[in-house]
Design a protein around this motif. Structure first.
Motif, PDB file in Angstrom:
ATOM      1  N   PRO A  79     -45.752 -38.793  81.370  1.00 22.40           N
ATOM      2  CA  PRO A  79     -44.297 -38.797  81.183  1.00 22.40           C
ATOM      3  C   PRO A  79     -43.939 -39.360  79.812  1.00 22.40           C
ATOM      4  O   PRO A  79     -44.720 -40.103  79.208  1.00 22.40           O
ATOM      5  CB  PRO A  79     -43.787 -39.697  82.302  1.00 22.40           C
ATOM      6  CG  PRO A  79     -44.952 -40.493  82.740  1.00 22.40           C
ATOM      7  CD  PRO A  79     -46.184 -39.710  82.402  1.00 22.40           C
ATOM      8  N   PRO A  80     -42.766 -39.000  79.307  1.00 24.61           N
ATOM      9  CA  PRO A  80     -42.356 -39.528  78.004  1.00 24.61           C
ATOM     10  C   PRO A  80     -42.197 -41.046  78.058  1.00 24.61           C
ATOM     11  O   PRO A  80     -41.939 -41.615  79.122  1.00 24.61           O
ATOM     12  CB  PRO A  80     -41.024 -38.838  77.741  1.00 24.61           C
ATOM     13  CG  PRO A  80     -40.545 -38.348  79.053  1.00 24.61           C
ATOM     14  CD  PRO A  80     -41.742 -38.155  79.911  1.00 24.61           C
ATOM     15  N   TRP A 129     -36.731 -41.787  78.203  1.00 21.71           N
ATOM     16  CA  TRP A 129     -35.970 -40.652  78.734  1.00 21.71           C
ATOM     17  C   TRP A 129     -34.586 -40.713  78.094  1.00 21.71           C
ATOM     18  O   TRP A 129     -33.821 -41.641  78.359  1.00 21.71           O
ATOM     19  CB  TRP A 129     -35.843 -40.764  80.263  1.00 21.71           C
ATOM     20  CG  TRP A 129     -37.152 -40.651  80.982  1.00 21.71           C
ATOM     21  CD1 TRP A 129     -38.010 -41.654  81.274  1.00 21.71           C
ATOM     22  CD2 TRP A 129     -37.732 -39.455  81.492  1.00 21.71           C
ATOM     23  NE1 TRP A 129     -39.102 -41.168  81.938  1.00 21.71           N
ATOM     24  CE2 TRP A 129     -38.959 -39.819  82.096  1.00 21.71           C
ATOM     25  CE3 TRP A 129     -37.347 -38.118  81.510  1.00 21.71           C
ATOM     26  CZ2 TRP A 129     -39.800 -38.891  82.707  1.00 21.71           C
ATOM     27  CZ3 TRP A 129     -38.188 -37.193  82.126  1.00 21.71           C
ATOM     28  CH2 TRP A 129     -39.387 -37.585  82.705  1.00 21.71           C
ATOM     29  N   LEU A 181     -37.784 -40.734  87.679  1.00 18.43           N
ATOM     30  CA  LEU A 181     -38.122 -39.732  86.669  1.00 18.43           C
ATOM     31  C   LEU A 181     -39.632 -39.657  86.445  1.00 18.43           C
ATOM     32  O   LEU A 181     -40.195 -38.562  86.335  1.00 18.43           O
ATOM     33  CB  LEU A 181     -37.404 -40.045  85.355  1.00 18.43           C
ATOM     34  CG  LEU A 181     -35.892 -39.824  85.381  1.00 18.43           C
ATOM     35  CD1 LEU A 181     -35.243 -40.462  84.158  1.00 18.43           C
ATOM     36  CD2 LEU A 181     -35.568 -38.348  85.455  1.00 18.43           C
ATOM     37  N   THR A 182     -40.299 -40.794  86.397  1.00 16.21           N
ATOM     38  CA  THR A 182     -41.745 -40.813  86.209  1.00 16.21           C
ATOM     39  C   THR A 182     -42.461 -40.192  87.395  1.00 16.21           C
ATOM     40  O   THR A 182     -43.396 -39.402  87.234  1.00 16.21           O
ATOM     41  CB  THR A 182     -42.236 -42.255  85.959  1.00 16.21           C
ATOM     42  OG1 THR A 182     -41.624 -42.733  84.757  1.00 16.21           O
ATOM     43  CG2 THR A 182     -43.740 -42.330  85.832  1.00 16.21           C
ATOM     44  N   GLU A 183     -42.011 -40.515  88.598  1.00 20.36           N
ATOM     45  CA  GLU A 183     -42.609 -39.935  89.807  1.00 20.36           C
ATOM     46  C   GLU A 183     -42.395 -38.419  89.840  1.00 20.36           C
ATOM     47  O   GLU A 183     -43.317 -37.662  90.145  1.00 20.36           O
ATOM     48  CB  GLU A 183     -41.997 -40.583  91.047  1.00 20.36           C
ATOM     49  CG  GLU A 183     -42.594 -40.082  92.346  1.00 20.36           C
ATOM     50  CD  GLU A 183     -41.996 -40.786  93.558  1.00 20.36           C
ATOM     51  OE1 GLU A 183     -41.597 -40.081  94.503  1.00 20.36           O
ATOM     52  OE2 GLU A 183     -41.926 -42.023  93.537  1.00 20.36           O
ATOM     53  N   ASN A 184     -41.180 -37.976  89.507  1.00 14.15           N
ATOM     54  CA  ASN A 184     -40.902 -36.536  89.471  1.00 14.15           C
ATOM     55  C   ASN A 184     -41.788 -35.835  88.448  1.00 14.15           C
ATOM     56  O   ASN A 184     -42.304 -34.736  88.703  1.00 14.15           O
ATOM     57  CB  ASN A 184     -39.429 -36.272  89.146  1.00 14.15           C
ATOM     58  CG  ASN A 184     -38.513 -36.577  90.294  1.00 14.15           C
ATOM     59  OD1 ASN A 184     -38.934 -36.765  91.426  1.00 14.15           O
ATOM     60  ND2 ASN A 184     -37.221 -36.646  90.008  1.00 14.15           N
ATOM     61  N   HIS A 185     -41.960 -36.452  87.290  1.00 12.74           N
ATOM     62  CA  HIS A 185     -42.800 -35.880  86.239  1.00 12.74           C
ATOM     63  C   HIS A 185     -44.232 -35.711  86.739  1.00 12.74           C
ATOM     64  O   HIS A 185     -44.832 -34.651  86.561  1.00 12.74           O
ATOM     65  CB  HIS A 185     -42.749 -36.773  85.000  1.00 12.74           C
ATOM     66  CG  HIS A 185     -43.463 -36.206  83.824  1.00 12.74           C
ATOM     67  ND1 HIS A 185     -44.827 -36.261  83.698  1.00 12.74           N
ATOM     68  CD2 HIS A 185     -43.003 -35.553  82.724  1.00 12.74           C
ATOM     69  CE1 HIS A 185     -45.181 -35.678  82.567  1.00 12.74           C
ATOM     70  NE2 HIS A 185     -44.091 -35.243  81.954  1.00 12.74           N
ATOM     71  N   ARG A 186     -44.770 -36.742  87.354  1.00  8.05           N
ATOM     72  CA  ARG A 186     -46.148 -36.676  87.866  1.00  8.05           C
ATOM     73  C   ARG A 186     -46.300 -35.594  88.928  1.00  8.05           C
ATOM     74  O   ARG A 186     -47.276 -34.836  88.910  1.00  8.05           O
ATOM     75  CB  ARG A 186     -46.563 -38.030  88.439  1.00  8.05           C
ATOM     76  CG  ARG A 186     -46.841 -39.051  87.387  1.00  8.05           C
ATOM     77  CD  ARG A 186     -47.478 -40.297  87.970  1.00  8.05           C
ATOM     78  NE  ARG A 186     -47.606 -41.306  86.932  1.00  8.05           N
ATOM     79  CZ  ARG A 186     -47.123 -42.528  87.010  1.00  8.05           C
ATOM     80  NH1 ARG A 186     -46.497 -42.932  88.092  1.00  8.05           N
ATOM     81  NH2 ARG A 186     -47.276 -43.373  86.015  1.00  8.05           N
ATOM     82  N   LEU A 219     -44.377 -32.894  89.442  1.00  8.48           N
ATOM     83  CA  LEU A 219     -44.194 -31.577  88.842  1.00  8.48           C
ATOM     84  C   LEU A 219     -45.424 -31.171  88.030  1.00  8.48           C
ATOM     85  O   LEU A 219     -45.882 -30.034  88.102  1.00  8.48           O
ATOM     86  CB  LEU A 219     -42.947 -31.554  87.962  1.00  8.48           C
ATOM     87  CG  LEU A 219     -42.656 -30.230  87.258  1.00  8.48           C
ATOM     88  CD1 LEU A 219     -42.510 -29.098  88.261  1.00  8.48           C
ATOM     89  CD2 LEU A 219     -41.403 -30.353  86.415  1.00  8.48           C
ATOM     90  N   ALA A 220     -45.980 -32.112  87.267  1.00  9.72           N
ATOM     91  CA  ALA A 220     -47.166 -31.815  86.477  1.00  9.72           C
ATOM     92  C   ALA A 220     -48.314 -31.361  87.380  1.00  9.72           C
ATOM     93  O   ALA A 220     -49.022 -30.399  87.058  1.00  9.72           O
ATOM     94  CB  ALA A 220     -47.575 -33.034  85.652  1.00  9.72           C
TER      95      ALA A 220
END
Length: 72
Positions: A5-6, A9, A26-31, A33-34
């Motif tokens: 994640p960036p 944000w 946001l970090t959890e969503n990024h992980r 989705l990735a």
């Protein structure tokens, strides 16, 4: 290669978000989705889809996402 994640944000005003709970989500969503994207990409390529074509397909999916701020 795994892209994390960036570090920050950016908010709508350009300033980085600082709320810990928002950053956590946001970090959890990024992980998540990735991982889903990696799985879909790997499946497609292993089933014979051209890598460049699959990258284009995934990019188009992102570009087609409607803004949640616009009313339907």
């Amino acid at each position: 290669m795994s892209l994390g994640p960036p570090e920050t944000w950016p908010g709508a005003d350009g300033a980085p978000l600082s709320c810990r709970e928002k950053l956590k989500v946001l970090t959890e969503n990024h992980r998540e989705l990735a991982q889903v994207m990696r799985d879909a990409f790997e499946d497609a390529v292993l089933m014979g889809v051209d890598e460049a074509a699959m990258r284009h397909i995934l990019t188009e999916l992102v570009q087609a996402l409607p803004s949640p701020k616009r009313k339907a």
